[in-house]
Write a protein that holds these residues in place. Structure first.
Motif, short mmCIF file in Angstrom:
data_model
loop_
_atom_site.label_atom_id
_atom_site.label_comp_id
_atom_site.label_asym_id
_atom_site.label_seq_id
_atom_site.Cartn_x
_atom_site.Cartn_y
_atom_site.Cartn_z
N ARG B 131 0.80 -1.21 0.00
CA ARG B 131 0.00 0.00 0.00
C ARG B 131 0.85 1.28 0.00
O ARG B 131 0.52 2.25 -0.67
CB ARG B 131 -0.90 0.00 1.24
CG ARG B 131 -2.32 0.40 0.96
CD ARG B 131 -3.26 -0.34 1.87
NE ARG B 131 -4.00 -1.31 1.10
CZ ARG B 131 -5.12 -1.01 0.46
NH1 ARG B 131 -5.62 0.20 0.51
NH2 ARG B 131 -5.76 -1.93 -0.24
N VAL B 137 4.27 0.45 -7.55
CA VAL B 137 3.65 -0.76 -8.08
C VAL B 137 2.88 -0.45 -9.35
O VAL B 137 2.87 -1.24 -10.30
CB VAL B 137 2.71 -1.37 -7.02
CG1 VAL B 137 1.86 -2.47 -7.60
CG2 VAL B 137 3.51 -1.89 -5.85
N ARG B 144 6.95 -8.22 -7.04
CA ARG B 144 6.47 -7.45 -5.89
C ARG B 144 7.10 -7.89 -4.58
O ARG B 144 7.04 -7.16 -3.59
CB ARG B 144 4.95 -7.53 -5.78
CG ARG B 144 4.19 -7.13 -7.03
CD ARG B 144 4.66 -5.83 -7.59
NE ARG B 144 3.82 -5.38 -8.69
CZ ARG B 144 4.20 -4.52 -9.62
NH1 ARG B 144 5.43 -4.06 -9.62
NH2 ARG B 144 3.38 -4.14 -10.56
N ALA B 216 -2.81 -6.60 1.81
CA ALA B 216 -3.07 -6.05 0.47
C ALA B 216 -4.47 -6.45 0.01
O ALA B 216 -5.15 -5.70 -0.67
CB ALA B 216 -2.02 -6.54 -0.51
N ILE B 217 -4.90 -7.65 0.39
CA ILE B 217 -6.19 -8.13 -0.09
C ILE B 217 -7.32 -7.73 0.86
O ILE B 217 -8.38 -7.32 0.43
CB ILE B 217 -6.11 -9.65 -0.32
CG1 ILE B 217 -5.30 -9.85 -1.60
CG2 ILE B 217 -7.49 -10.26 -0.46
CD1 ILE B 217 -4.79 -11.22 -1.82
N PRO B 219 -7.58 -5.00 3.67
CA PRO B 219 -6.89 -3.94 4.41
C PRO B 219 -7.26 -3.90 5.89
O PRO B 219 -6.46 -3.46 6.72
CB PRO B 219 -7.37 -2.66 3.72
CG PRO B 219 -7.89 -3.08 2.41
CD PRO B 219 -8.37 -4.48 2.55
N GLU B 307 -0.31 -11.64 -8.87
CA GLU B 307 -1.04 -10.90 -9.91
C GLU B 307 -2.09 -9.96 -9.33
O GLU B 307 -2.63 -9.14 -10.04
CB GLU B 307 -1.66 -11.88 -10.91
CG GLU B 307 -2.85 -12.66 -10.40
CD GLU B 307 -2.45 -13.92 -9.63
OE1 GLU B 307 -1.28 -14.03 -9.22
OE2 GLU B 307 -3.33 -14.77 -9.43
N ARG B 308 -2.35 -10.06 -8.05
CA ARG B 308 -3.42 -9.23 -7.49
C ARG B 308 -2.94 -7.93 -6.89
O ARG B 308 -3.74 -7.04 -6.62
CB ARG B 308 -4.17 -10.03 -6.41
CG ARG B 308 -4.97 -11.15 -7.00
CD ARG B 308 -5.96 -11.69 -6.02
NE ARG B 308 -6.82 -10.65 -5.48
CZ ARG B 308 -7.76 -10.88 -4.57
NH1 ARG B 308 -7.94 -12.09 -4.12
NH2 ARG B 308 -8.50 -9.90 -4.11
N TYR B 309 -1.63 -7.80 -6.63
CA TYR B 309 -1.15 -6.59 -5.98
C TYR B 309 -1.27 -5.41 -6.93
O TYR B 309 -0.91 -5.49 -8.09
CB TYR B 309 0.30 -6.76 -5.52
CG TYR B 309 0.49 -7.98 -4.66
CD1 TYR B 309 -0.38 -8.23 -3.60
CD2 TYR B 309 1.48 -8.90 -4.93
CE1 TYR B 309 -0.25 -9.37 -2.83
CE2 TYR B 309 1.63 -10.04 -4.15
CZ TYR B 309 0.76 -10.27 -3.11
OH TYR B 309 0.89 -11.39 -2.36
N GLY B 310 -1.77 -4.30 -6.40
CA GLY B 310 -1.90 -3.11 -7.22
C GLY B 310 -3.33 -2.83 -7.62
O GLY B 310 -3.66 -1.73 -8.02
N ARG B 311 -4.20 -3.82 -7.47
CA ARG B 311 -5.61 -3.55 -7.71
C ARG B 311 -6.22 -3.09 -6.40
O ARG B 311 -5.93 -3.64 -5.35
CB ARG B 311 -6.32 -4.82 -8.17
CG ARG B 311 -7.79 -4.57 -8.44
CD ARG B 311 -8.34 -5.58 -9.40
NE ARG B 311 -8.34 -6.91 -8.85
CZ ARG B 311 -8.44 -8.00 -9.59
NH1 ARG B 311 -8.50 -7.91 -10.89
NH2 ARG B 311 -8.44 -9.20 -9.04
N ASP B 312 -7.05 -2.08 -6.48
CA ASP B 312 -7.63 -1.56 -5.25
C ASP B 312 -8.89 -2.31 -4.88
O ASP B 312 -9.67 -2.62 -5.71
CB ASP B 312 -7.97 -0.08 -5.42
CG ASP B 312 -7.14 0.74 -4.48
OD1 ASP B 312 -6.55 0.13 -3.57
OD2 ASP B 312 -7.07 1.95 -4.66
#
Lengths: 307, 312
Positions: B131, B137, B144, B216-217, B219, B307-312
């Protein structure tokens, strides 16, 4: 609220029309039915204006603010296109149409919810918002940025002077980036990003900052990327910039691709659209001014004019 | 976003390629799909290639921490000294809880709190790693896993001056005339603090990987971490001896061999000359085991979410 539709025409951009028809190579990027949806925590509703007034009790326990309220905001809704080696593609659209999201998604930086992007090589994205590390000096940021892009420490050493020279920030390189003007920061980011000569270069509004010389040098650098069979994407509100750099333009409207064609043609149509919207807004504002003598209406009445 | 009927954009284009054509183009031009998790071995290779990125990011962060102060980097030393001062005053002289189960309460508490702080700040850094670097990112491609690694590495960098302070204070406490503070003689065993910290660092990195993905997934989990930390602090014998207070109870045995307590034991046995903390090969093997197990599992957990990091 900033101006929604600005495309000021800069004299220095106009004399250099896009280098036409460099040999277009095989596909370098395929976008297939791309969907991106943002997850927004704690939002009550999507839209404009004030949220309706609620009592304390209903705010605490009512629907909408209950824990876990997550709003899905569709930013890109089914975009497909093919880009080729040696092409430079402009992306235009009004604010909030999803241009930057599209750019990030095709760079693989925001995972799509549906659809796929296939690319040759690693795309590099640079945007105005991508502050590297504000508390650190430009020098540290060049090293960090270069390493993040995959350069080795030796390569960074070799290119360090080039980067500083290109960004034109001079002695400021030893000050924390917080002390930079937004133009300096944007120029430094651009200089770092192009240091690696990426296969696919994506530029998000970065060229809006910087003087005529900087723009000229950036254009040369972009041509270099294209010459080495790379692909360039450019998001800009300045139609003059788009016309001078891009050979092809995509027009995004409300998350969908509405036009895809040669720069001249699409820019013309988009320009007409923007002018028509402007004219209409002006008319709406006038009629509101005329109605001002009449008793005031609710907030919802002037929403269309404010936007 | 116009609310007009008169002016409207053209209708959306539908120029989607059909499946077969798409597959042919992808195969012919050697295109790779974006935003998918790379297989484990290439991922580790990419990570190894970015090792200098991780270390530069870490040292820069650790440096930036004190940059906004008049005293600058001197705070890297002042901070632990002030911290130690508080603990020495409260637990060394005022409260008596730390005097049980050790021959030098000051050394016991200072080592305990300093080592535990390293663990605690590492986990917090790991939790925030995605975050707080979202800009990075969303601008550049890189494995990552670099982010939690550099977060913990930054904590390790700030730990180095703290360790020196810790050793000096422990040694000085032994010079006090009070018999409650046994001497902490200079000894070659002090060097064992290096492998002890190294193992703890690996263990912390493993934990940081796990919390990085979870936070990250979801918060919300970040709010839970301080409570878990509090629990671990009391359950690891940071300011009082578990052996003395809960040693007989079956839970006491569990508490003594859980990772954080093991690392505290190793640090104390290296620095202090205390019959309660003799050098114990079992503890060293246990420390190594915990470090490797957590590092491996943590890395796998983190990699599976790549692959999921960076999506809010």
């Amino acid at each position: 609220m900033t101006e929604d539709y600005d495309f000021e025409v800069d004299a220095e951009d106009l004399d250099s029309v896009a280098t036409p028809d460099r040999a277009i190579g095989p596909p370098s990027l395929l976008v297939d039915d791309l969907h991106v949806t943002y997850r927004v925590f704690g939002a009550r509703r999507v839209g404009h204006g004030e949220a309706p007034k609620r009592s304390l009790l209903s705010r605490l326990f009512g629907r909408g603010t209950e824990p876990g309220t997550v709003t899905q905001v569709p930013a890109i809704r089914g975009v497909s296109f093919t880009a080729h080696h040696g092409e430079s593609i402009g992306i235009v659209g009004v604010n909030g149409s999803g241009k930057s999201t599209l750019l990030r998604a095709i760079a693989g930086l925001i995972p799509p919810n549906q659809g796929a992007v296939y690319a040759a090589g690693d795309p590099a994205l640079l945007g105005v918002n991508a502050v590297l590390m504000g508390g650190l000096t430009g020098e540290r940021n060049i090293v960090i940025g270069g390493l993040a892009l995959g350069l080795t420490p030796q390569q960074i050493d070799e290119r360090y002077d080039d980067i500083v020279e290109f960004s034109g920030i001079g002695n400021f390189v030893n000050l924390p980036m917080k002390a930079y003007s937004s133009g300096m920061a944007a120029r430094l980011r651009f200089a770092i990003s192009v240091a690696a000569v990426p296969d696919i270069l994506m530029i998000d509004e970065a060229l809006a900052t910087g003087d005529a010389t900087f723009r000229q040098r950036s254009k040369e650098r972009i041509d270099e990327v294209r010459a080495s069979a790379g692909t360039v994407f450019l998001v800009s509100h300045s139609l003059a910039t788009v016309k001078s750099i891009c050979t092809r333009v995509l027009w995004i409207h409300q998350g969908e691709l509405v036009m895809d064609g040669p720069a001249e043609q699409v820019c013309e149509e988009y320009g007409e659209f923007v002018q028509a919207v402007k004219k209409e807004r002006l008319a709406a504002r006038r009629s509101k001014a005329g109605a001002a003598a009449a008793p005031r209406r609710g907030r919802s009445g002037d929403n269309s004019a404010a936007r | 976003m116009t609310q007009s009927e008169a002016v409207s954009a053209p209708p959306p284009l539908h120029q989607r390629l059909d499946r077969a054509e798409l597959e042919r183009l992808v195969a012919d031009n050697g295109l790779g799909r974006m935003g998918v998790r790379p297989p484990l071995v290439p991922y580790v290779k990419q990570l190894w290639a970015r090792r200098s990125f991780a270390s530069v990011l870490a040292t820069s962060k650790a440096y930036a921490r004190h940059q906004n102060n008049y005293l600058g980097q001197l705070w890297a030393l002042l901070n632990p000294i002030l911290n130690a001062f508080v603990y020495v005053l409260i637990f060394g002289f005022v409260l008596q809880v730390s005097r049980e189960g050790t021959n030098n309460a000051i050394a016991f508490v200072v080592i305990g709190t300093f080592i535990f702080r390293f663990f605690e700040t590492s986990i917090t850094a790991g939790a925030k790693s995605i975050r707080s670097n979202l800009n990075l990112v969303r601008s550049v491609h890189f494995p990552r896993a670099v982010l939690p690694i550099s977060g913990v590495l930054a904590e390790l960098t700030t730990l180095v001056p703290a360790i020196l302070v810790m050793i000096v204070i422990s040694w000085a406490s032994g010079l006090l005339p009070d018999p409650a503070f046994a001497p902490v003689p200079v000894s070659w065993e002090w060097l064992l603090i290096v492998p002890a910290i190294a193992m703890l660092w690996l263990f912390n990195t493993g934990c940081a990987f796990m919390v990085a993905r979870w936070v990250a997934i979801t918060p919300d989990l970040q709010n839970i971490i301080p409570f878990v930390m509090r629990f671990l602090m009391y359950g690891s014998g940071v300011i009082f001896s578990i052996d003395r207070y809960v040693g007989d109870h079956p839970i006491g045995t569990v508490l003594q061999y859980q990772p954080v307590a093991v690392y505290l034991y190793l640090a104390r046995s290296s620095i202090m000359d205390d019959p309660n903390f003799p050098q114990d090969p079992v503890m060293w093997w246990l420390g190594l085991g915990w470090a490797l197990v957590f590092l491996l599992i943590g890395f796998l957990v983190f990699w599976r979410g790549e692959e999921r990091y960076g999506r809010d």
